[in-house]
Write a protein that holds these residues in place. Sequence first.
Motif, PDB file in Angstrom:
ATOM      1  N   GLY A  43      47.427  30.594  49.753  1.00  0.00           N
ATOM      2  CA  GLY A  43      46.084  31.023  48.588  1.00  0.00           C
ATOM      3  C   GLY A  43      46.261  31.970  47.773  1.00  0.00           C
ATOM      4  O   GLY A  43      45.744  32.658  46.843  1.00  0.00           O
ATOM      5  N   GLY A  44      47.375  33.250  48.536  1.00  0.00           N
ATOM      6  CA  GLY A  44      47.159  33.895  47.776  1.00  0.00           C
ATOM      7  C   GLY A  44      48.120  33.647  46.710  1.00  0.00           C
ATOM      8  O   GLY A  44      48.270  34.204  45.253  1.00  0.00           O
ATOM      9  N   ARG A  45      49.083  33.332  46.530  1.00  0.00           N
ATOM     10  CA  ARG A  45      50.239  32.961  45.503  1.00  0.00           C
ATOM     11  C   ARG A  45      49.829  31.406  44.575  1.00  0.00           C
ATOM     12  O   ARG A  45      50.004  31.433  43.211  1.00  0.00           O
ATOM     13  CB  ARG A  45      52.022  31.993  46.156  1.00  0.00           C
ATOM     14  CG  ARG A  45      52.509  31.539  44.668  1.00  0.00           C
ATOM     15  CD  ARG A  45      53.667  31.059  45.754  1.00  0.00           C
ATOM     16  NE  ARG A  45      54.723  30.387  45.230  1.00  0.00           N
ATOM     17  CZ  ARG A  45      55.563  29.259  44.852  1.00  0.00           C
ATOM     18  NH1 ARG A  45      55.939  29.904  46.580  1.00  0.00           N
ATOM     19  NH2 ARG A  45      56.597  29.152  44.265  1.00  0.00           N
ATOM     20  N   ALA A  46      48.857  30.796  45.100  1.00  0.00           N
ATOM     21  CA  ALA A  46      48.695  29.378  43.938  1.00  0.00           C
ATOM     22  C   ALA A  46      47.133  29.076  43.817  1.00  0.00           C
ATOM     23  O   ALA A  46      46.708  27.806  43.569  1.00  0.00           O
ATOM     24  CB  ALA A  46      49.219  28.281  45.223  1.00  0.00           C
ATOM     25  N   GLY A  47      46.575  30.166  45.126  1.00  0.00           N
ATOM     26  CA  GLY A  47      44.740  29.854  44.351  1.00  0.00           C
ATOM     27  C   GLY A  47      44.618  30.714  43.372  1.00  0.00           C
ATOM     28  O   GLY A  47      44.995  30.624  43.016  1.00  0.00           O
ATOM     29  N   SER A  48      43.206  30.553  42.938  1.00  0.00           N
ATOM     30  CA  SER A  48      42.759  31.116  41.771  1.00  0.00           C
ATOM     31  C   SER A  48      41.967  32.067  42.207  1.00  0.00           C
ATOM     32  O   SER A  48      41.629  32.657  42.963  1.00  0.00           O
ATOM     33  CB  SER A  48      41.473  29.348  41.418  1.00  0.00           C
ATOM     34  OG  SER A  48      39.809  30.424  42.663  1.00  0.00           O
ATOM     35  N   ALA A  49      41.726  32.221  41.076  1.00  0.00           N
ATOM     36  CA  ALA A  49      41.102  34.082  41.032  1.00  0.00           C
ATOM     37  C   ALA A  49      40.417  34.048  39.371  1.00  0.00           C
ATOM     38  O   ALA A  49      40.531  33.397  38.154  1.00  0.00           O
ATOM     39  CB  ALA A  49      42.523  35.650  41.422  1.00  0.00           C
ATOM     40  N   LEU A  50      39.315  35.035  39.134  1.00  0.00           N
ATOM     41  CA  LEU A  50      39.234  35.328  38.096  1.00  0.00           C
ATOM     42  C   LEU A  50      39.331  36.325  37.408  1.00  0.00           C
ATOM     43  O   LEU A  50      39.882  37.938  37.762  1.00  0.00           O
ATOM     44  CB  LEU A  50      37.616  36.216  38.238  1.00  0.00           C
ATOM     45  CG  LEU A  50      36.341  35.027  38.857  1.00  0.00           C
ATOM     46  CD1 LEU A  50      34.752  36.135  39.770  1.00  0.00           C
ATOM     47  CD2 LEU A  50      35.837  33.978  38.180  1.00  0.00           C
ATOM     48  N   ARG A  51      40.476  35.371  36.598  1.00  0.00           N
ATOM     49  CA  ARG A  51      41.484  36.698  35.911  1.00  0.00           C
ATOM     50  C   ARG A  51      41.660  37.820  34.732  1.00  0.00           C
ATOM     51  O   ARG A  51      42.394  38.272  34.731  1.00  0.00           O
ATOM     52  CB  ARG A  51      42.521  35.757  36.134  1.00  0.00           C
ATOM     53  CG  ARG A  51      43.348  34.834  36.957  1.00  0.00           C
ATOM     54  CD  ARG A  51      44.164  33.390  36.552  1.00  0.00           C
ATOM     55  NE  ARG A  51      45.198  32.478  37.228  1.00  0.00           N
ATOM     56  CZ  ARG A  51      45.653  32.814  38.264  1.00  0.00           C
ATOM     57  NH1 ARG A  51      45.968  34.039  39.328  1.00  0.00           N
ATOM     58  NH2 ARG A  51      45.257  32.226  39.843  1.00  0.00           N
ATOM     59  N   SER A  52      40.052  37.479  34.481  1.00  0.00           N
ATOM     60  CA  SER A  52      39.331  38.085  33.308  1.00  0.00           C
ATOM     61  C   SER A  52      38.690  39.244  34.071  1.00  0.00           C
ATOM     62  O   SER A  52      37.983  39.735  33.502  1.00  0.00           O
ATOM     63  CB  SER A  52      39.366  37.318  32.161  1.00  0.00           C
ATOM     64  OG  SER A  52      40.272  36.807  31.750  1.00  0.00           O
ATOM     65  N   GLY A  53      38.217  39.174  34.694  1.00  0.00           N
ATOM     66  CA  GLY A  53      37.351  39.965  36.331  1.00  0.00           C
ATOM     67  C   GLY A  53      35.678  38.959  35.531  1.00  0.00           C
ATOM     68  O   GLY A  53      34.912  40.135  35.356  1.00  0.00           O
ATOM     69  N   GLY A  54      35.693  38.137  34.967  1.00  0.00           N
ATOM     70  CA  GLY A  54      34.396  37.257  35.361  1.00  0.00           C
ATOM     71  C   GLY A  54      33.740  37.862  34.627  1.00  0.00           C
ATOM     72  O   GLY A  54      33.010  37.666  33.947  1.00  0.00           O
ATOM     73  N   LEU A  55      34.634  37.993  32.850  1.00  0.00           N
ATOM     74  CA  LEU A  55      34.100  38.530  31.972  1.00  0.00           C
ATOM     75  C   LEU A  55      33.085  36.770  31.878  1.00  0.00           C
ATOM     76  O   LEU A  55      32.730  36.458  30.167  1.00  0.00           O
ATOM     77  CB  LEU A  55      35.739  38.253  30.386  1.00  0.00           C
ATOM     78  CG  LEU A  55      35.315  39.810  30.844  1.00  0.00           C
ATOM     79  CD1 LEU A  55      36.921  39.723  29.940  1.00  0.00           C
ATOM     80  CD2 LEU A  55      34.860  40.611  31.118  1.00  0.00           C
ATOM     81  N   SER A  56      33.520  35.882  32.179  1.00  0.00           N
ATOM     82  CA  SER A  56      33.075  34.174  31.165  1.00  0.00           C
ATOM     83  C   SER A  56      31.917  34.143  32.507  1.00  0.00           C
ATOM     84  O   SER A  56      30.956  32.832  31.723  1.00  0.00           O
ATOM     85  CB  SER A  56      33.880  32.765  32.241  1.00  0.00           C
ATOM     86  OG  SER A  56      33.945  32.549  33.293  1.00  0.00           O
ATOM     87  N   VAL A  57      31.189  34.679  33.063  1.00  0.00           N
ATOM     88  CA  VAL A  57      29.956  34.927  33.709  1.00  0.00           C
ATOM     89  C   VAL A  57      28.754  34.935  33.527  1.00  0.00           C
ATOM     90  O   VAL A  57      29.320  36.585  33.325  1.00  0.00           O
ATOM     91  CB  VAL A  57      30.379  35.277  35.114  1.00  0.00           C
ATOM     92  CG1 VAL A  57      29.195  34.403  36.124  1.00  0.00           C
ATOM     93  CG2 VAL A  57      31.311  33.612  35.972  1.00  0.00           C
ATOM     94  N   PRO A  58      27.804  34.767  32.578  1.00  0.00           N
ATOM     95  CA  PRO A  58      26.892  36.051  31.920  1.00  0.00           C
ATOM     96  C   PRO A  58      26.348  37.127  32.647  1.00  0.00           C
ATOM     97  O   PRO A  58      26.220  36.514  34.342  1.00  0.00           O
ATOM     98  CB  PRO A  58      25.005  34.844  31.607  1.00  0.00           C
ATOM     99  CG  PRO A  58      26.527  33.222  31.829  1.00  0.00           C
ATOM    100  CD  PRO A  58      27.868  33.889  32.459  1.00  0.00           C
ATOM    101  N   GLY A  59      26.373  37.719  33.181  1.00  0.00           N
ATOM    102  CA  GLY A  59      25.409  38.999  33.488  1.00  0.00           C
ATOM    103  C   GLY A  59      26.368  39.288  34.683  1.00  0.00           C
ATOM    104  O   GLY A  59      26.248  40.118  35.498  1.00  0.00           O
ATOM    105  N   TYR A  60      28.247  39.136  34.601  1.00  0.00           N
ATOM    106  CA  TYR A  60      28.891  38.742  35.932  1.00  0.00           C
ATOM    107  C   TYR A  60      28.945  40.735  36.249  1.00  0.00           C
ATOM    108  O   TYR A  60      28.936  41.575  35.456  1.00  0.00           O
ATOM    109  CB  TYR A  60      30.068  38.629  35.856  1.00  0.00           C
ATOM    110  CG  TYR A  60      30.756  39.031  37.306  1.00  0.00           C
ATOM    111  CD1 TYR A  60      30.546  37.663  37.955  1.00  0.00           C
ATOM    112  CD2 TYR A  60      31.727  39.914  37.262  1.00  0.00           C
ATOM    113  CE1 TYR A  60      31.171  37.656  39.287  1.00  0.00           C
ATOM    114  CE2 TYR A  60      32.378  40.048  38.728  1.00  0.00           C
ATOM    115  CZ  TYR A  60      31.730  39.104  39.413  1.00  0.00           C
ATOM    116  OH  TYR A  60      33.100  38.557  40.845  1.00  0.00           O
ATOM    117  N   GLY A  61      28.281  41.309  37.320  1.00  0.00           N
ATOM    118  CA  GLY A  61      28.527  42.373  38.254  1.00  0.00           C
ATOM    119  C   GLY A  61      27.377  42.954  37.588  1.00  0.00           C
ATOM    120  O   GLY A  61      27.122  44.594  38.593  1.00  0.00           O
TER     121      GLY A  61
END
Length: 400
Positions: A43-61
């Motif tokens: 999971g740590g090496r080959a798992g997914s992550a929001l690599r741009s900090g969630g910029l693709s999600v409308p209103g994220y955060g």
Amino acid sequence: MTTVLFVHGTGVREPGYGESLERVREGLRPLRPDVAVTPCYWGGRAGSALRSGGLSVPGYGSARDVPGAEPDGTDGDVELWGLLYLDPLFELRLLAPESGPRPELAPGAVPPGEALSAAALALGGDDRLRELLDAAGIGAEFAGAVAAVLTSPDGRRFLRSPAAADGAEELARAFTAEAVRRRTGSEGAPPALDGAARDAAVDRARALLPGGDAGAGTHRGPVTRRIGRLAGRLALGLASAQAVKRRSALTDAAHPAAGDVLLYLARGEALRETVAEAVRAAEPPVVLLAHSLGGIASLDLLATRDLPQVELLVTVGSQAPFLYELGALPGLEHGVPLPARVPRWINVYDRRDLLGYVGAGVFPGRVEDVALDGRQPFPLAHSAYFGNPELYRLLAAELP
């Protein structure tokens, strides 16, 4: 020494993986102390992550959440628990409507609700119940669950109502469902909660409450006739407006699991290589015990590479046969038979696990499907395998 490599499923990260690994070790240790259970954490090496900090999600955060049937009836029972996990108090509400007559008591008689409440607060003193709650995985949460149910408006209304006179069973289920709700909402690995152990704890709690020695199931009929109406209200409570409002939190909760699957199907080599490295480092003979997406990756790896150290593949709650039938299994096109290099394969599934599939029909003669029953509704059914003693008895008999 036989080495069992535990390959986890989608969405799992540390510290949850370490907890799951230890659970597998504890399950096998009494039955096969000669076997080494070693990690294969991807999971740590080959798992997914929001690599741009969630910029693709409308209103994220911007709007984060504030924590706040079969003939024997088992399907209906599991569906009932599915509703209780969503709303532990719903049976109490159905039995004690907003308005109704107060029971008339003989002079000096103690109201049934008072006796129930006092007995409920004393449940923690019963050694056998504590053992059963621990076996069900909810021992630490039960006392808080009892207090929460008894002090809730719905709980207080129920205790004041005529239903309290014979409501020990419903109250015991409410306590247990609230404990499960608290456990599933806590940090860590997804709980492997066994339904049979849960039922035993409910029966013990019911028997310790006033009026609870009449036997389980005696008062369920009037409640279950109204479950359909309640289910509609629950569905309305999960409307899309709430989903939009909570999109950041929903994304945080969902993207590791969904993202791992999407990333693997698009670029799965990193995950397969992590498993291959663990195989090469392990002492043979090697057994791959692979859950969910880990089972897909393990089958893909064995279908495309020669790894003679691996003598047995055990997939648990895996979608590999389904992806093959869809033509979406990366390592093997539909219609192409499983290569001879793939070792013996046991595929474990639970019919209530909507993410568990069977392989004998699409890989005839190459896979043995084994059904287990964790007595849990979906989605808990997808992780309940590792709390089921039957899994470890199966492994103990089949491991080289």
